[in-house]
Design an enzyme around this catalytic site. Structure first.
Site, short mmCIF file in Angstrom:
data_model
loop_
_atom_site.label_atom_id
_atom_site.label_comp_id
_atom_site.label_asym_id
_atom_site.label_seq_id
_atom_site.Cartn_x
_atom_site.Cartn_y
_atom_site.Cartn_z
N CYS A 146 -23.02 -28.35 -59.46
CA CYS A 146 -21.56 -28.18 -59.41
C CYS A 146 -20.89 -28.74 -60.67
O CYS A 146 -19.86 -28.23 -61.10
CB CYS A 146 -20.99 -28.86 -58.17
SG CYS A 146 -21.66 -28.15 -56.65
N CYS A 164 -20.53 -26.05 -63.23
CA CYS A 164 -20.06 -24.76 -62.72
C CYS A 164 -18.65 -24.44 -63.19
O CYS A 164 -17.74 -25.27 -63.06
CB CYS A 164 -20.11 -24.80 -61.19
SG CYS A 164 -19.47 -23.30 -60.45
N GLU A 183 -33.77 -3.97 -60.17
CA GLU A 183 -33.06 -4.41 -58.95
C GLU A 183 -33.98 -4.35 -57.74
O GLU A 183 -33.94 -5.21 -56.87
CB GLU A 183 -31.82 -3.53 -58.71
CG GLU A 183 -30.67 -3.83 -59.65
CD GLU A 183 -30.13 -5.25 -59.48
OE1 GLU A 183 -29.96 -5.69 -58.34
OE2 GLU A 183 -29.90 -5.92 -60.50
N CYS A 242 -13.37 -24.65 -55.75
CA CYS A 242 -14.47 -24.29 -54.83
C CYS A 242 -14.38 -25.15 -53.57
O CYS A 242 -14.49 -26.39 -53.63
CB CYS A 242 -15.83 -24.49 -55.52
SG CYS A 242 -17.21 -24.31 -54.38
N CYS A 250 -25.38 -22.15 -59.07
CA CYS A 250 -25.08 -22.29 -57.64
C CYS A 250 -26.34 -21.95 -56.85
O CYS A 250 -26.40 -20.99 -56.09
CB CYS A 250 -23.92 -21.37 -57.26
SG CYS A 250 -23.27 -21.75 -55.63
#
Ligand code: SF4
Length: 355
Positions: free
Chosen positions: A200, A203, A38, A209, A193
């Site tokens: 899209c 997605c 991370e 959305c 995204c």
């Protein structure tokens, strides 16, 4: 608008088919391994991170090994990744885990986010990915997905936008399959995204959305207010010894820009007479200048730096500067185990090619 339950259902279904499952930090998911990944991923792409991550984990396989390592060794394994405060904080935090938490990564969000370099989102990601604890996260990818699904267009990082997005993140995070959900929403932001040209059509949450319905998904989240960065300049003096096999380097102070990394002596001007005089006074031996190399421009988060590199060599009968803890003759034929800032590494490579 898409209901949280429906959002989660579609996202997890998509994750089961398309999610990333073979990244090196996804096998044997301990808090430590997830933590290192991370931190590395905060400013670096996945493909760049992978080889650095593998080397780092091989050298520092546990919190203890990282806490007990020398700072030089840690920075050496970070060389090329940039944003070195991340590495310094990682080690500082490992030392705190050893001294305050008995060597085990903390169990609560509060304790985890009190460690150096770990904010609320990173702490949430570590605890949810490695232990399945329910904590929302809001890294860059998640911010983008949530801002687009809800057409949140205030300036990214403004406190009002962040408050709205944290509220949404909290609302969407499930009570079960938390680790998969966390990975899924990060993957969706990274692979579908995307900041530009989002896919899209592929997605799972496109129905519902708002950004897609508005026809301009890239408008979300709104752009962060742009600040113009001040300009600074410096001269880096690359002084070779009389055999021209080594170059003089010194360690920077532990905090500040490139803290703890090795660099060349720096002076405010590149005027030859001034440089020679200043060097003799500071380092106790004379040099002859060989010439300038093309300037390098490096951008930090809060200023631009133009570096004028000047090459030189030691002259006279002086034995030159003695090596001490923070000064050394860096052998150009070997790769010394020292942390180097990216422009310094580039200049060293150039010196090797030229010699
Ligand atoms: S539909 Fe498009 S803009 Fe909306 S979340 Fe999916 S990829 Fe992003």
């Amino acid at each position: 608008m898409i209901e949280p339950t429906e959002f989660r259902r579609r996202l997890l279904k998509w994750f089961d088919r398309h999610g990333r499952t073979s990244l090196p930090w996804q096998s044997h998911r301990t808090p430590y391994r997830v933590w290192v990944s991370e931190i590395m991923l905060q400013q670096t792409r996945v493909s760049t991170t992978i080889p650095f991550y593998r080397r780092f984990i091989r050298r520092f396989p546990s919190i203890r090994s990282l806490a007990e390592a020398s700072m030089d060794d840690v920075l050496h394994h970070w060389t090329g990744l940039g944003y070195y405060a991340r590495a310094r904080n990682l080690q500082k935090a490992a030392q705190q885990v050893m001294s305050k938490h008995g060597g085990r990564f903390p169990r609560t969000l509060e304790q985890a986010s009190a460690l150096p370099g770990i904010g609320r989102s990173t702490a949430g990601a570590i605890l949810s990915l490695s232990r399945g604890q329910r904590h929302p996260i809001l890294d860059g990818n998640v911010k983008r997905v949530l801002a687009r699904v809800h057409a949140v267009n205030g300036p990214a990082n403004s406190s009002a936008t962040m408050k709205t997005l944290w509220g949404l993140a909290e609302q969407y995070t499930p009570r079960t399959r938390v680790a998969d959900y966390t990975q899924a929403i990060m993957d969706l932001g990274a692979t579908v995204c995307t900041p530009r040209n989002p896919l899209c059509g592929d997605c799972p949450v496109s129905r519902g959305c708002l950004a897609r319905q508005n026809g301009e998904p890239e408008r979300y989240p709104g752009k962060a207010a742009k600040k113009s960065l001040p300009e600074r300049s410096t001269t880096m003096l690359m002084v070779r010894d009389r055999d021209r096999t080594a170059v003089l380097m010194e360690k920077r102070p532990p905090s500040g820009i490139w803290g703890g990394l090795w660099s060349f002596p720096e002076h405010r001007t590149s005027d030859p007479d001034d440089l020679r005089r200043w060097f003799r006074r500071e380092y106790g031996f004379a040099i002859e200048l060989d010439g300038d190399a093309p300037p390098i421009r490096h951008t930090f988060s809060h200023f631009h730096l133009t570096i004028t590199p000047v090459t030189a060599h030691a002259v006279g009968t002086s034995g030159g500067v003695m090596e001490k803890g923070d000064t050394l003759w860096y052998n150009l034929d070997r790769t010394e185990k020292r942390g180097l800032a990216a422009p310094v590494k580039r200049l060293l490579d150039q010196l090797r090619t030229d010699s």
